[in-house]
Design a protein around this motif. Sequence first.
Motif, PDB file in Angstrom:
ATOM      1  N   ARG B 182      55.002  14.214   4.311  1.00 21.09           N
ATOM      2  CA  ARG B 182      55.410  15.579   4.652  1.00 21.09           C
ATOM      3  C   ARG B 182      56.092  15.650   6.016  1.00 21.09           C
ATOM      4  NH1 ARG B 182      50.973  18.363   5.363  1.00 21.09           N
ATOM      5  NH2 ARG B 182      49.420  16.779   4.963  1.00 21.09           N
ATOM      6  N   ASN B 183      56.489  14.491   6.540  1.00 21.52           N
ATOM      7  CA  ASN B 183      57.125  14.440   7.857  1.00 21.52           C
ATOM      8  C   ASN B 183      58.640  14.328   7.658  1.00 21.52           C
ATOM      9  OD1 ASN B 183      58.108  13.798  10.377  1.00 21.52           O
ATOM     10  ND2 ASN B 183      56.520  12.281  10.829  1.00 21.52           N
ATOM     11  N   LEU B 184      59.367  15.395   7.991  1.00 23.47           N
ATOM     12  CA  LEU B 184      60.822  15.386   7.748  1.00 23.47           C
ATOM     13  C   LEU B 184      61.491  14.248   8.506  1.00 23.47           C
ATOM     14  CD1 LEU B 184      63.362  16.658   6.534  1.00 23.47           C
ATOM     15  CD2 LEU B 184      63.434  18.245   8.442  1.00 23.47           C
ATOM     16  N   ASN B 185      60.998  13.958   9.708  1.00 28.86           N
ATOM     17  CA  ASN B 185      61.666  12.897  10.474  1.00 28.86           C
ATOM     18  C   ASN B 185      61.127  11.502  10.129  1.00 28.86           C
ATOM     19  OD1 ASN B 185      63.762  12.197  12.176  1.00 28.86           O
ATOM     20  ND2 ASN B 185      62.404  12.012  13.957  1.00 28.86           N
ATOM     21  N   ARG B 186      60.588  11.354   8.942  1.00 31.38           N
ATOM     22  CA  ARG B 186      60.336  10.040   8.354  1.00 31.38           C
ATOM     23  C   ARG B 186      60.954   9.965   6.964  1.00 31.38           C
ATOM     24  NH1 ARG B 186      59.192  10.133  12.738  1.00 31.38           N
ATOM     25  NH2 ARG B 186      57.393   9.305  13.877  1.00 31.38           N
ATOM     26  N   ALA B 187      61.595  11.066   6.565  1.00 31.24           N
ATOM     27  CA  ALA B 187      62.076  11.168   5.179  1.00 31.24           C
ATOM     28  C   ALA B 187      63.572  10.926   5.040  1.00 31.24           C
ATOM     29  CB  ALA B 187      61.732  12.546   4.622  1.00 31.24           C
ATOM     30  N   PHE B 188      64.286  10.814   6.160  1.00 34.91           N
ATOM     31  CA  PHE B 188      65.735  10.591   6.070  1.00 34.91           C
ATOM     32  C   PHE B 188      66.024   9.196   5.510  1.00 34.91           C
ATOM     33  CE2 PHE B 188      65.543  13.871   9.449  1.00 34.91           C
ATOM     34  CZ  PHE B 188      66.335  14.817   8.822  1.00 34.91           C
ATOM     35  N   PRO B 189      67.079   8.969   4.775  1.00 30.37           N
ATOM     36  CA  PRO B 189      68.153   9.906   4.443  1.00 30.37           C
ATOM     37  C   PRO B 189      67.784  10.889   3.339  1.00 30.37           C
ATOM     38  CG  PRO B 189      68.538   7.812   3.360  1.00 30.37           C
ATOM     39  CD  PRO B 189      67.321   7.631   4.200  1.00 30.37           C
ATOM     40  N   GLY B 190      66.575  10.794   2.825  1.00 34.63           N
ATOM     41  CA  GLY B 190      66.126  11.748   1.825  1.00 34.63           C
ATOM     42  C   GLY B 190      66.389  11.318   0.396  1.00 34.63           C
ATOM     43  N   VAL B 191      65.818  12.090  -0.505  1.00 31.57           N
ATOM     44  CA  VAL B 191      65.978  11.828  -1.951  1.00 31.57           C
ATOM     45  C   VAL B 191      66.322  13.167  -2.612  1.00 31.57           C
ATOM     46  CG1 VAL B 191      64.832  11.005  -4.045  1.00 31.57           C
ATOM     47  CG2 VAL B 191      64.242   9.996  -1.834  1.00 31.57           C
ATOM     48  N   GLU B 192      67.369  13.177  -3.410  1.00 32.39           N
ATOM     49  CA  GLU B 192      67.864  14.440  -3.978  1.00 32.39           C
ATOM     50  C   GLU B 192      66.781  15.188  -4.750  1.00 32.39           C
ATOM     51  OE1 GLU B 192      71.215  13.920  -6.491  1.00 32.39           O
ATOM     52  OE2 GLU B 192      71.633  16.074  -6.668  1.00 32.39           O
ATOM     53  N   ASP B 193      66.019  14.457  -5.571  1.00 35.05           N
ATOM     54  CA  ASP B 193      64.999  15.114  -6.393  1.00 35.05           C
ATOM     55  C   ASP B 193      63.607  14.580  -6.062  1.00 35.05           C
ATOM     56  OD1 ASP B 193      65.384  12.605  -7.298  1.00 35.05           O
ATOM     57  OD2 ASP B 193      65.490  13.103  -9.428  1.00 35.05           O
ATOM     58  N   GLY B 194      63.391  14.176  -4.820  1.00 33.38           N
ATOM     59  CA  GLY B 194      62.095  13.624  -4.409  1.00 33.38           C
ATOM     60  C   GLY B 194      61.098  14.702  -4.026  1.00 33.38           C
ATOM     61  N   TYR B 195      60.185  14.345  -3.146  1.00 29.10           N
ATOM     62  CA  TYR B 195      59.261  15.332  -2.585  1.00 29.10           C
ATOM     63  C   TYR B 195      60.076  16.443  -1.920  1.00 29.10           C
ATOM     64  CZ  TYR B 195      55.341  11.945  -2.766  1.00 29.10           C
ATOM     65  OH  TYR B 195      54.370  11.076  -3.156  1.00 29.10           O
ATOM     66  N   LEU B 196      59.467  17.603  -1.735  1.00 24.12           N
ATOM     67  CA  LEU B 196      60.155  18.721  -1.089  1.00 24.12           C
ATOM     68  C   LEU B 196      60.770  18.279   0.246  1.00 24.12           C
ATOM     69  CD1 LEU B 196      60.746  21.817  -0.920  1.00 24.12           C
ATOM     70  CD2 LEU B 196      58.562  22.045   0.268  1.00 24.12           C
ATOM     71  N   THR B 197      59.986  17.552   1.048  1.00 18.65           N
ATOM     72  CA  THR B 197      60.465  17.127   2.362  1.00 18.65           C
ATOM     73  C   THR B 197      61.657  16.180   2.216  1.00 18.65           C
ATOM     74  OG1 THR B 197      58.136  17.222   2.983  1.00 18.65           O
ATOM     75  CG2 THR B 197      59.637  16.237   4.584  1.00 18.65           C
ATOM     76  N   GLU B 198      61.598  15.303   1.235  1.00 15.94           N
ATOM     77  CA  GLU B 198      62.708  14.369   1.007  1.00 15.94           C
ATOM     78  C   GLU B 198      63.967  15.109   0.537  1.00 15.94           C
ATOM     79  OE1 GLU B 198      60.270  10.307  -0.249  1.00 15.94           O
ATOM     80  OE2 GLU B 198      60.902  11.702  -1.806  1.00 15.94           O
ATOM     81  N   ARG B 199      63.767  16.202  -0.229  1.00 12.82           N
ATOM     82  CA  ARG B 199      64.914  16.982  -0.692  1.00 12.82           C
ATOM     83  C   ARG B 199      65.615  17.653   0.490  1.00 12.82           C
ATOM     84  NH1 ARG B 199      62.433  20.943  -4.719  1.00 12.82           N
ATOM     85  NH2 ARG B 199      60.466  19.855  -4.528  1.00 12.82           N
ATOM     86  N   VAL B 200      64.804  18.147   1.441  1.00 13.00           N
ATOM     87  CA  VAL B 200      65.378  18.769   2.642  1.00 13.00           C
ATOM     88  C   VAL B 200      66.156  17.714   3.432  1.00 13.00           C
ATOM     89  CG1 VAL B 200      64.833  19.895   4.837  1.00 13.00           C
ATOM     90  CG2 VAL B 200      63.555  20.514   2.780  1.00 13.00           C
ATOM     91  N   ALA B 201      65.533  16.544   3.588  1.00 18.39           N
ATOM     92  CA  ALA B 201      66.185  15.463   4.341  1.00 18.39           C
ATOM     93  C   ALA B 201      67.509  15.074   3.687  1.00 18.39           C
ATOM     94  CB  ALA B 201      65.256  14.255   4.417  1.00 18.39           C
ATOM     95  N   TRP B 202      67.501  14.996   2.363  1.00 16.64           N
ATOM     96  CA  TRP B 202      68.716  14.619   1.636  1.00 16.64           C
ATOM     97  C   TRP B 202      69.816  15.653   1.867  1.00 16.64           C
ATOM     98  CZ3 TRP B 202      71.864  16.397  -2.366  1.00 16.64           C
ATOM     99  CH2 TRP B 202      72.691  15.435  -2.965  1.00 16.64           C
ATOM    100  N   ALA B 203      69.434  16.944   1.819  1.00  9.22           N
ATOM    101  CA  ALA B 203      70.426  18.011   1.992  1.00  9.22           C
ATOM    102  C   ALA B 203      71.059  17.939   3.381  1.00  9.22           C
ATOM    103  CB  ALA B 203      69.765  19.367   1.772  1.00  9.22           C
TER     104      ALA B 203
END
Lengths: 425, 375
Positions: B182-203
Amino acid sequence: MLAPLWILLIMLAVFVACIVLLRMPNGLALILAGVAGSLAGGQGVPVHHLVEGAFAYIDPIMLIASAMVFMASLEDSGALGSISRSLMIGLHRQPVLLIMGMTIFIMFPGMITGQSTATVLTTGAIAAPVLIALGIPRAKVGAMIAMSAVYGMIAPPISLPTMIIGSGVDMPYTGFELPLLIATLPLAFGVNLALAWPHLRRIDLQAVLPELGEDHAARYGFRLFLPLVLVAGLLAAIRLVPQVSVSIGVVLVFVIGALAGAVTGRRFNLASSARRSLRQALPVMGILVGVGAFIQILTLVGVRGMMVVDALALPSFWKFVGVSLLMPLFGAVSCFGSASVLGVPFLLSFLGHNEIVVGAALSMFAGLGDLVPPTALASFMAAQVVGEPRYLRVAKYTALPGIITALWAIGMILLANPIAKLIPR
Amino acid sequence: MARTSFHASRQALTAGATLLVVALVVTFSSRGFLQQHEVEVLHPSPALTRVFKLSEINPRLAGSPGDTDVYLYEGPGEGGTLLIIGGAHASEIAGTMTVALLVETLKVDAGRVFLIPHANASAMTHDEPQEAHPRHLVFQTAGGPRKFRFGARFTNPVHQWPDPITYVQPGSGTMLAGAETRNLNRAFPGVEDGYLTERVAWAITQLIIRENIDLSFDIHESSPEYPVINAIVASETSQDVASFATISLQSEGWEFALEPSPPNFHGLSHREWTDHTKTRPILLETASPVMGRLRGRTDADLAVIGKDVQYMKAARIGAINVPFDENGIRSTRTGSPSSTAWRATWPPSRRSSARSTNWCPTASSRWAAGRRPAS
């Protein structure tokens, strides 16, 4: 508004008074101590903080509840007793190997889940009848299970306290395997063999088997063990292919296991088994609710900061004494809280020693908190598992191993740099 | 029989009273918790071109608690494109406040500026248990009191639960504690359809790619005992502008250091934006005592003013990495990020560059005085 030290003393006094004089449950006493601390700190009765803190351990509470229901399901289906019988039949000629094998067996769930209570309640519960049948007193068996569970929680590949300490300083969880093995395996074998040694004797299988109960495996075959296989498989899937199993939490895994147990062996009423097990777990879950609120108030009124800064201000020798006492004591409130609140500053204060080895050593101090009364989660659960009514009897036998573990961790900090040279690059 | 009946009645009475107390506490406290879902109103400066949702980039965020506002400012002149995000960690208020300040005061002469004040919108809706953080910060202004939320480091577990046992960072395979999911600054570059946090990172990563953003800032805070503090973290592609900004700040008395972005720090903005986009990423890290484990009494004053007795003691024994006295930390936490961003973006030697962005938080004094720009 009082100084933090006075606030702490007031909170402790109220806690003790609630327990001793009013005979309140520990959880409620902790909440009232929190209210007293907040009033003494000039914060009134902060319902927001009490509620928020009380929810801090909602995940471990749900984990304990689901794991207890799963264990009740395994027990009532006859699977536990049958596994104990099989282990005894297979290894009865080599008691030392049996103890060492049992140690690894008990540690295993902790190694893959990073949780001591789940370990006690799963493999601990399976191993208990075998160890008791060997002639080891129940309290000592409880101590062996509790110690193995704590070592399992710290051991690789998943060591949550180490991860928490590492994430506090942005240290990736890599290179910890060897230091964590050095921290746990020799102690786990040594402690359990030392506890069991006086009672090890030639095992008369025919005399022991009746104590392990009926052999349900003969009637139900392999399907009796399907719930265990299912839970082990799902936990392994979560660990090994997390991308596939992202949405399955450990709680749901135990619930699935419990439901499977209801249809794979001896027939029983799952609802009443669940009620029974939850009633057993309620005191610990209540303590966790109280502990959460208590820590939140400690933080709110500045007592937490005072404790950490005073610990860091200790001179070098006393810093080792401080870390040996404070981290397990705080760990009694919460092992993971101790790793976060004290582990991170202590890691920074030991700069100059290899951070990976120090992080592994500090996670041992945090893990010891699960053995420290009044919560002593691992000892409490182990007492339940071995049928020992007074958990302090189990805690008594964990005291010396706990001290040895603390000394071992201090040794690791002092020798951190030479140990680090063994870590493969 | 009578005794059993009395015992049962007493049990029922205890249970009823307990339920009543719980119901009262839940009712009383829930209002406060729900208030954290009320998004504060920002009053963008007249330079605003448009506001759009992050879900425009990743439609899988539409209607989710991770969707958030992106403010776009376009200057009349041609120039580079800049992104500044705050609130990747919603408890690090220098980020959210700096970007809010810019949203309300920004003037752009050339180029484009994208601002995201609440990068992790979900994290703004809750507090971390046991941290005893304040829920809101209230600033008295000439236009009346203004209330801003104080969020949490991680995405709200109500929005993303349960955490896995461990978080395996997508792409790198780095293993972290489960809550880091749930840590946005560990989720970059993100995943388009991943966890909510990963989706934000991807966007956010895709926004950088889609809009050809030249320079990107991610504003953070950390505890005074953290090793990388009052620092500008720059990757190999942004070292030049970051070095200039650091020297510029140091020459004016700001105590800032330049830190390299480690190549193995996966999931963090400065690393992944370097590896996956063409932007030059910079992460700013100021010291905040309300983040620290050594802090004393925790309240809104500590979050805003930053004076703390325990940190003064810690400074005396050398346990922290920034100067700390009875006045707190000697820096202005929203001033330094905006000042850094300005210097990095608009160094005098680059004023003639076609890709530099000419912008300025000129109206910061007006905001502080409480005169709200027209929405």
